[in-house]
Scaffold this active site. Structure first.
Site, PDB file in Angstrom:
ATOM      1  N   ASP A   1       0.817  -1.214   0.000  1.00  0.00           N
ATOM      2  CA  ASP A   1       0.000   0.000   0.000  1.00  0.00           C
ATOM      3  C   ASP A   1       0.851   1.265   0.000  1.00  0.00           C
ATOM      4  OD1 ASP A   1      -2.316  -1.448  -0.071  1.00  0.00           O
ATOM      5  OD2 ASP A   1      -2.791  -1.202   2.047  1.00  0.00           O
TER       6      ASP A   1
ATOM      7  N   ASP B   1      -4.486  14.473  21.548  1.00  0.00           N
ATOM      8  CA  ASP B   1      -3.181  14.155  20.960  1.00  0.00           C
ATOM      9  C   ASP B   1      -3.102  14.619  19.516  1.00  0.00           C
ATOM     10  OD1 ASP B   1      -2.236  13.026  23.265  1.00  0.00           O
ATOM     11  OD2 ASP B   1      -2.319  10.950  22.572  1.00  0.00           O
TER      12      ASP B   1
END
Length: 275
Positions: free
Chosen positions: A64, A164
């Site tokens: 990928d 985050d």
């Protein structure tokens, strides 16, 4: 005579046509591993090997990551890319098989996708643009949580997200980082962009949003010097940002080819039932 490939997904109804005789019209690209290199040599010997800018179709041999790299390299060149998995995951790739490749290409289905365009402004006022096929993600750089203001189409939607990070993904990228961050999987033809927080602390119950594909998203970094944030568009990282604008770039299109029984739309739907 040409073989027509009927589009699915982001470019529903769009067609791709390949020459009936593909000998010498295929460009074989390798990710560089031993398996991919050996396969490239054999396939090039059997079918000829065109330069990418002269080819009717590009065959990418790898995983990928290499498919994304190939799409970035030839984005805007109007070259359909057919991937064969010589890597690990291979969600964007077809099964590897060397036999009857021209016939496989003639039967392939086309998925036409559009990238996200990121415009980032850093703390020094510098501007940086990059394209993302999977997602644009914002990530805290230090132990301090990020504080981010979210605007959509010029309207404030969230005055402060403590987290985050956060990301906006394409439908094709919704099965990648977005999924691992507990974001929703989006079918190719849905014309939606998932926005998904990463380890959100406040507001604790906010799990993200699904936005129309024409939406313009702006993330503004609060307390940017104290809480530095990086923006990442696939493999391009900009550190110490103050703001990021993200929108789908409909002026650019990429075409990936898939075997009829392993089309990208079907894979995305099937992924939603994977347990």
């Amino acid at each position: 005579m040409t073989a027509a490939l009927f589009g699915q997904g982001g470019g529903l109804g769009d067609g791709v046509e390949l020459p009936a005789d593909l000998h010498g019209r295929i460009s074989f690209l390798s990710a560089g591993g031993e398996k991919a290199e050996a396969a490239r040599d054999r396939l090039a010997a059997a079918h000829g090997d065109a330069a990418p800018d002269q080819a009717a179709v590009i065959v990418a041999l790898g995983g990928d990551g290499f498919m994304l790299e190939t799409q970035h390299r030839y984005l805007g060149a109007n070259r359909p890319v057919y991937g064969m998995n010589c890597g690990s995951v291979g969600f964007l790739m077809n099964d590897f098989a060397e036999g009857d490749l021209p016939a496989r290409l003639a039967r392939a289905q086309a998925a036409t996708l559009h990238p996200l365009r990121m415009r980032a402004v850093d703390q020094d006022g510098g501007h940086r643009e990059a394209l993302a096929i999977n997602e644009v993600s914002l990530l805290r750089e230090t132990r301090q949580a990020a504080k981010i203001r979210i605007l959509v189409d010029g309207k404030e939607r969230l005055p402060e997200l403590i987290c985050d990070g956060i990301l906006v993904s394409t439908p094709a990228g919704s099965t990648a980082y977005n999924l691992s961050a507990a974001g929703p999987i989006v079918p190719l033809g849905a014309n939606l962009l998932p926005m998904t927080p990463i380890s959100a602390f406040r507001p604790r119950r906010w799990r993200g949003a699904l936005l129309p594909s024409e939406a313009v998203v702006v993330f503004e970094i609060l307390e940017a010097e104290k809480r530095p944030v990086a923006a990442v568009a696939d493999n391009v990282e900009v550190r110490n940002i103050r703001s990021v604008e993200i929108r789908e770039d409909r002026s650019l299109a990429m075409t990936m080819l898939f075997d009829p029984d392993h089309g990208l739309s079907e894979r995305i739907i099937a992924e939603q039932f994977t347990v």
